[in-house]
Design a protein around this motif. Structure first.
Motif, mmCIF file in Angstrom:
data_model
loop_
_atom_site.group_PDB
_atom_site.id
_atom_site.type_symbol
_atom_site.label_atom_id
_atom_site.label_comp_id
_atom_site.label_asym_id
_atom_site.label_seq_id
_atom_site.Cartn_x
_atom_site.Cartn_y
_atom_site.Cartn_z
ATOM 1 N N GLN A 121 26.542 13.132 21.571
ATOM 2 C CA GLN A 121 25.253 13.226 20.872
ATOM 3 C C GLN A 121 25.414 12.989 19.365
ATOM 4 O OE1 GLN A 121 23.641 17.032 22.062
ATOM 5 N NE2 GLN A 121 23.093 16.298 24.094
ATOM 6 N N VAL A 122 26.095 11.913 19.018
ATOM 7 C CA VAL A 122 26.335 11.583 17.611
ATOM 8 C C VAL A 122 25.647 10.275 17.192
ATOM 9 C CG1 VAL A 122 28.527 12.815 17.486
ATOM 10 C CG2 VAL A 122 28.512 10.408 18.191
ATOM 11 N N ILE A 123 25.202 9.476 18.151
ATOM 12 C CA ILE A 123 24.563 8.198 17.825
ATOM 13 C C ILE A 123 23.117 8.455 17.419
ATOM 14 C CG2 ILE A 123 23.951 5.902 18.645
ATOM 15 C CD1 ILE A 123 26.199 6.047 20.634
ATOM 16 N N GLU A 124 22.738 7.981 16.234
ATOM 17 C CA GLU A 124 21.367 8.168 15.748
ATOM 18 C C GLU A 124 20.375 7.432 16.656
ATOM 19 O OE1 GLU A 124 20.676 7.656 11.489
ATOM 20 O OE2 GLU A 124 22.837 7.448 11.262
ATOM 21 N N PRO A 125 19.136 7.965 16.753
ATOM 22 C CA PRO A 125 18.127 7.314 17.610
ATOM 23 C C PRO A 125 17.918 5.837 17.282
ATOM 24 C CG PRO A 125 17.366 9.485 16.963
ATOM 25 C CD PRO A 125 18.641 9.240 16.206
ATOM 26 N N LYS A 126 17.938 5.473 15.990
ATOM 27 C CA LYS A 126 17.705 4.061 15.637
ATOM 28 C C LYS A 126 18.855 3.176 16.127
ATOM 29 C CE LYS A 126 19.529 4.549 10.902
ATOM 30 N NZ LYS A 126 19.179 4.491 9.465
ATOM 31 N N LEU A 127 20.076 3.741 16.172
ATOM 32 C CA LEU A 127 21.207 2.964 16.668
ATOM 33 C C LEU A 127 21.231 2.927 18.199
ATOM 34 C CD1 LEU A 127 24.029 4.026 14.175
ATOM 35 C CD2 LEU A 127 22.643 1.948 14.177
ATOM 36 N N GLN A 128 20.733 3.984 18.855
ATOM 37 C CA GLN A 128 20.578 3.945 20.315
ATOM 38 C C GLN A 128 19.611 2.823 20.711
ATOM 39 O OE1 GLN A 128 19.240 7.804 21.555
ATOM 40 N NE2 GLN A 128 21.159 8.830 21.051
ATOM 41 N N LEU A 129 18.488 2.757 19.989
ATOM 42 C CA LEU A 129 17.508 1.696 20.253
ATOM 43 C C LEU A 129 18.125 0.329 19.976
ATOM 44 C CD1 LEU A 129 14.594 0.951 21.008
ATOM 45 C CD2 LEU A 129 13.982 1.241 18.594
ATOM 46 N N ALA A 130 18.897 0.223 18.896
ATOM 47 C CA ALA A 130 19.545 -1.043 18.547
ATOM 48 C C ALA A 130 20.533 -1.471 19.629
ATOM 49 C CB ALA A 130 20.256 -0.920 17.197
ATOM 50 N N LEU A 131 21.288 -0.525 20.169
ATOM 51 C CA LEU A 131 22.273 -0.837 21.208
ATOM 52 C C LEU A 131 21.582 -1.344 22.474
ATOM 53 C CD1 LEU A 131 25.352 -0.691 21.583
ATOM 54 C CD2 LEU A 131 25.045 1.573 22.584
ATOM 55 N N LEU A 132 20.471 -0.698 22.842
ATOM 56 C CA LEU A 132 19.721 -1.119 24.026
ATOM 57 C C LEU A 132 19.104 -2.502 23.816
ATOM 58 C CD1 LEU A 132 18.695 -0.355 26.836
ATOM 59 C CD2 LEU A 132 16.813 0.875 25.742
ATOM 60 N N ILE A 133 18.508 -2.719 22.652
ATOM 61 C CA ILE A 133 17.930 -4.027 22.332
ATOM 62 C C ILE A 133 19.014 -5.101 22.319
ATOM 63 C CG2 ILE A 133 16.898 -5.384 20.455
ATOM 64 C CD1 ILE A 133 15.183 -2.942 19.784
ATOM 65 N N GLY A 134 20.187 -4.763 21.782
ATOM 66 C CA GLY A 134 21.291 -5.718 21.752
ATOM 67 C C GLY A 134 21.722 -6.150 23.137
ATOM 68 N N GLY A 135 21.818 -5.190 24.069
ATOM 69 C CA GLY A 135 22.185 -5.530 25.443
ATOM 70 C C GLY A 135 21.162 -6.427 26.108
ATOM 71 N N ILE A 136 19.885 -6.148 25.850
ATOM 72 C CA ILE A 136 18.808 -6.974 26.428
ATOM 73 C C ILE A 136 18.856 -8.394 25.868
ATOM 74 C CG2 ILE A 136 16.299 -7.297 26.454
ATOM 75 C CD1 ILE A 136 16.042 -4.240 26.654
ATOM 76 N N ILE A 137 18.942 -8.510 24.553
ATOM 77 C CA ILE A 137 18.955 -9.834 23.927
ATOM 78 C C ILE A 137 20.180 -10.636 24.368
ATOM 79 C CG2 ILE A 137 19.143 -11.069 21.727
ATOM 80 C CD1 ILE A 137 17.453 -8.869 20.461
ATOM 81 N N ALA A 138 21.324 -9.959 24.507
ATOM 82 C CA ALA A 138 22.542 -10.656 24.938
ATOM 83 C C ALA A 138 22.343 -11.291 26.309
ATOM 84 C CB ALA A 138 23.713 -9.680 24.962
ATOM 85 N N MET A 139 21.796 -10.526 27.248
ATOM 86 C CA MET A 139 21.567 -11.075 28.586
ATOM 87 C C MET A 139 20.500 -12.153 28.576
ATOM 88 S SD MET A 139 22.033 -8.064 31.442
ATOM 89 C CE MET A 139 21.184 -6.714 30.639
#
Length: 441
Positions: A121-139
């Motif tokens: 529980q150390v990843i900030e919410p904005k970075l969690q959203l960024a990580l999810l968006i990154g995975g979507i855009i990559a695919m």
């Protein structure tokens, strides 16, 4: 009627069914393209009207920018490797590896998010959203390149806009229900879309699993590794300003910049139509033909960009609070970003040719120096308390111009490919911007 005219009419009559079919397909493509691209254009702007404060809008734009960079790192340049091995070299056995890779990356993202949720529980919410968006855009990006390479254009367009279509579903729900915008709910929706893309990749991998080879996978990764750095730098130069603005100036300034940036880059939607529709032809055409096409396109884009700069704020002032409340103060920013979009188009056109000619390594060396120089100037201006959105955008614009000029130099020096008209036009646009900005503002 003479025989020649009769023969001409007969040929036209024979060709009409095929021509009619092409017109129908072009109309369908244009409609779906507009749906996907307008959805991308509208989603963030619509979100800006639904959130309760501008910092929340800035948070979304920041997460989107970081997500794009994450997507580049995850794809390790494989989106360019697919047409290289399957179109240019025409090699067999380079299919399943491009579906295996997203499965591997998705497992990595899922593992990070789950471990953070249950343990750290150390990843900030904005970075969690960024990580999810990154995975979507990559695919999306990798699957879209595969579809474009085989001229499945309509499917590619729908896939390109998939992330924003999903966001707009939630925007519509918030707008109709009157409920407050909740980023946790948005993340849950995007997680479902992420899972759907994962299923598509698994289906195609399973279908082509017989030709999977670790040797080919590593060969494709080796080809793409130089593209990771070049793609990252290109994105940072063209579309990464929001990350630096968040660091130097804060999320509210990210929101102000992003709003005008969205309108300025409308002309890029037009470029993307041509890039998608003629992807295969651009990859195979001669330099002289491309030079004439690029030059004509940039001239048209310049006219459209200036027309939008003059008209859109007045036409849309009743729809967006930014235009209604603070446009007079931000009109110079919109003007700068309009030229920013034009140089972005030039970089995008040239980037395809750089990859085609396998010159990404040479471009990387020069672009690393460009990026370091740009960051040094941002830091210096910030330390001197001279860094504003306007000075930031002007510095970014000049470095975009230098990036395009470097691309032209590399193509001429290493491959003897001359883009004389496009290069002169870019230099003329920079001069036009400097004179116009000084006279108007």
């Amino acid at each position: 009627m003479n025989r020649k005219a009769t023969a001409t009419l007969t040929r036209l009559g024979d060709a009409w069914p095929a021509l009619k079919g092409q017109i129908r397909r072009l109309g369908l493509f244009a409609s779906i393209f507009l749906l996907g691209k307008i959805s991308g254009f509208v989603s963030a702007l619509w979100l800006s009207q639904l959130v309760t404060d501008m910092a929340s809008y800035g948070l979304f734009e920041y997460a989107l920018s970081v997500g794009i960079l994450i997507a580049i790192a995850l794809n390790v340049g494989l989106q360019a490797a697919y047409p290289y091995f399957n179109l240019k070299k025409r090699e067999r056995g380079f299919r399943s590896i491009f579906y295996f890779h997203p499965l591997l990356c998705s497992g990595l993202i899922g593992g990070i998010l789950l471990m953070d949720y249950w343990l750290f529980q150390v990843i900030e919410p904005k970075l969690q959203l960024a990580l999810l968006i990154g995975g979507i855009i990559a695919m999306q990006l990798l699957l879209s390149y595969i579809l474009k390479s085989h001229e499945f254009i309509i499917r590619a367009v729908l896939l390109d806009g998939g992330l924003f279509i999903a966001i707009n579903f939630y925007n519509l729900f918030v707008w109709l229900s009157g409920k407050p915008y909740d980023f946790e709910t948005l993340k849950s929706l995007l997680l479902c879309y992420f899972a759907g893309l994962l299923v598509i990749c698994f289906f195609h991998y399973w279908k082509n699993r017989q030709d999977f080879s670790w040797k080919r996978y590593l060969e494709a990764i080796s080809f793409g590794k130089h593209l990771v750095l070049s793609s990252t730098i290109v994105i940072v130069l063209t579309n990464g300003a929001r990350i630096f603005i968040e660091y130097f100036l804060g999320l509210e300034q990210v929101a102000s910049y992003s709003f005008y940036f969205r309108f300025a880059v409308v002309v890029i939607l037009i470029q993307q139509v041509f890039n998608i529709a003629f992807f295969k032809k651009i990859y195979r055409s001669k330099a002289a033909q491309l030079d004439n096409f690029f030059s004509a396109f940039i001239i048209g884009a310049l006219f459209v960009a200036m027309l939008f700069w003059l008209l859109l704020p007045n036409l849309l002032s009743g729809m967006f609070s930014f235009f209604e409340e603070g446009h007079q103060g931000y009109a110079p920013l919109y003007f700068i970003l309009s030229f920013h979009a034009l140089f972005w188009i030039s970089i995008s056109f040239n980037e395809n040719i750089i990859y085609r000619e396998n010159l990404s390594r040479q471009m990387n060396r020069a672009f690393v120096l460009l990026l370091v120089g740009m960051l040094a100037i941002f830091t210096l201006l910030h330390l001197c308390a001279w860094l504003t959105l306007f000075s930031f955008a002007i510095v970014n614009l000049f470095f975009l111009f230098w990036a395009t000029d470097i691309q032209f130099s590399l193509l001429l020096k290493h491959r003897r490919l001359s883009f004389r008209h496009s290069r002169l036009l870019n230099r003329g646009m920079l001069l036009l911007f400097a004179i116009s900005y000084l006279l108007i503002f």
